[in-house]
Scaffold this active site. Structure first.
Site, PDB file in Angstrom:
ATOM      1  N   SER A  97       0.833  -1.200   0.000  1.00  0.00           N
ATOM      2  CA  SER A  97       0.000   0.000   0.000  1.00  0.00           C
ATOM      3  C   SER A  97       0.875   1.261   0.000  1.00  0.00           C
ATOM      4  O   SER A  97       1.695   1.439  -0.897  1.00  0.00           O
ATOM      5  CB  SER A  97      -0.943  -0.048   1.206  1.00  0.00           C
ATOM      6  OG  SER A  97      -1.906   0.964   1.144  1.00  0.00           O
ATOM      7  N   ASP A 193      -9.640  -4.960  -4.691  1.00  0.00           N
ATOM      8  CA  ASP A 193      -9.028  -4.175  -3.618  1.00  0.00           C
ATOM      9  C   ASP A 193      -9.976  -3.032  -3.288  1.00  0.00           C
ATOM     10  O   ASP A 193     -10.340  -2.249  -4.159  1.00  0.00           O
ATOM     11  CB  ASP A 193      -7.665  -3.635  -4.114  1.00  0.00           C
ATOM     12  CG  ASP A 193      -6.868  -2.911  -3.041  1.00  0.00           C
ATOM     13  OD1 ASP A 193      -7.481  -2.258  -2.177  1.00  0.00           O
ATOM     14  OD2 ASP A 193      -5.620  -2.965  -3.097  1.00  0.00           O
ATOM     15  N   HIS A 223      -7.001  -5.974  -0.179  1.00  0.00           N
ATOM     16  CA  HIS A 223      -5.895  -5.018  -0.117  1.00  0.00           C
ATOM     17  C   HIS A 223      -4.684  -5.504   0.690  1.00  0.00           C
ATOM     18  O   HIS A 223      -3.548  -5.416   0.242  1.00  0.00           O
ATOM     19  CB  HIS A 223      -6.385  -3.680   0.447  1.00  0.00           C
ATOM     20  CG  HIS A 223      -5.328  -2.635   0.476  1.00  0.00           C
ATOM     21  ND1 HIS A 223      -4.722  -2.158  -0.667  1.00  0.00           N
ATOM     22  CD2 HIS A 223      -4.730  -1.986   1.515  1.00  0.00           C
ATOM     23  CE1 HIS A 223      -3.811  -1.254  -0.342  1.00  0.00           C
ATOM     24  NE2 HIS A 223      -3.793  -1.130   0.973  1.00  0.00           N
TER      25      HIS A 223
END
Length: 248
Positions: A97, A193, A223
């Site tokens: 991320s 996601d 995610h």
């Protein structure tokens, strides 16, 4: 700035001393090192030296995060990178991320990095732009987007609105410099996601200047793929990729 909150159990930075090949692993926005520890432990078991820094303001309390800037988060990974350069000849960087965003940032600024593995990296999240203009001080949590039942990410239960403005600045900076990245890249992206749109990884793939680059889709994770059903896929693909890069 002294942090008045203690570090949550499981959110501590981690370091494993191994051979002269180092791997920096970075967690994401509002998250903690817990999301990257399984990867770090697997890489250490394979013999590598591993550093998992705790990003400033993370792994304590969201009010602490509210006081930090994206430059603070950059400084946290830079310190981890420095720790590795003092022990290793060759360094790989991976992150989830915003950790993937920071991975790209390091590659843009340290051309000697051997290769990178961004995982669901963020460079453009449309709905964040609107979120930074709301009047509230904190928004709902964005952590724990995980498909696997019974698995929870150690992440904040609130997201500071001020911090959203900071990650937007970081994403804009990184996105504008993607063409500076020339090292080999293994880009991992979840098909579904709910935090970072999967097309972010496609944009990264297209805009970096690396001759050697691969985009792998993960079909069975959301995610936080590092804690999800594709955790073993990430570990296996990363170790194979590192081995291939080292052979060249």
């Amino acid at each position: 700035m002294e942090e008045k909150y203690s570090v949550l159990e499981g959110a501590e930075p981690f370091y494993f001393e191994g051979n002269n090949i180092g791997i920096l692993v970075s967690h994401g926005f509002t998250g903690s090192t817990q999301s990257m520890r399984p990867l770090g432990e697997a890489y250490a078991k394979a013999g590598y030296t591993v550093c998992g820094p705790r990003l400033k303001g993370h792994g304590t309390h969201y009010e602490e995060m509210e006081k930090t800037t994206y430059q603070d988060w950059v400084a946290s990974v830079e310190q981890g990178y420095q720790w590795l350069t003092e022990r290793c000849d060759t360094i790989f960087v991976t992150g989830l991320s915003m950790g993937g965003t920071l991975t790209l940032y390091l590659a843009e600024n340290h051309p000697d990095i051997k290769a990178i593995i961004p995982i669901n990296a963020a460079i453009e999240i449309q709905n964040m732009a609107a979120a930074q203009n709301v009047e509230a001080r904190f928004l709902d949590a964005i952590g724990s987007d995980i498909k696997k039942p019974g698995v929870k990410e150690l992440a904040y239960e609130k997201t500071p609105v001020r911090s959203i403005g900071e990650i937007i600045k970081l994403m804009e900076d990184v996105k504008s410099n993607l063409s500076q990245i020339t090292c080999p890249a293994l880009i991992l992206v979840s098909k579904e996601d709910h935090v970072v749109p999967p097309d972010n990884s496609q944009i990264i793939y297209e805009q970096i200047s690396s001759k050697e680059k691969r985009l792998i889709q993960m079909d069975n994770s959301y995610h936080v793929a590092t804690l999800d059903n594709d955790q073993d896929v990430i570990i296996t693909e990363t170790l194979n990729f590192i081995e291939q890069v080292l052979k060249k």
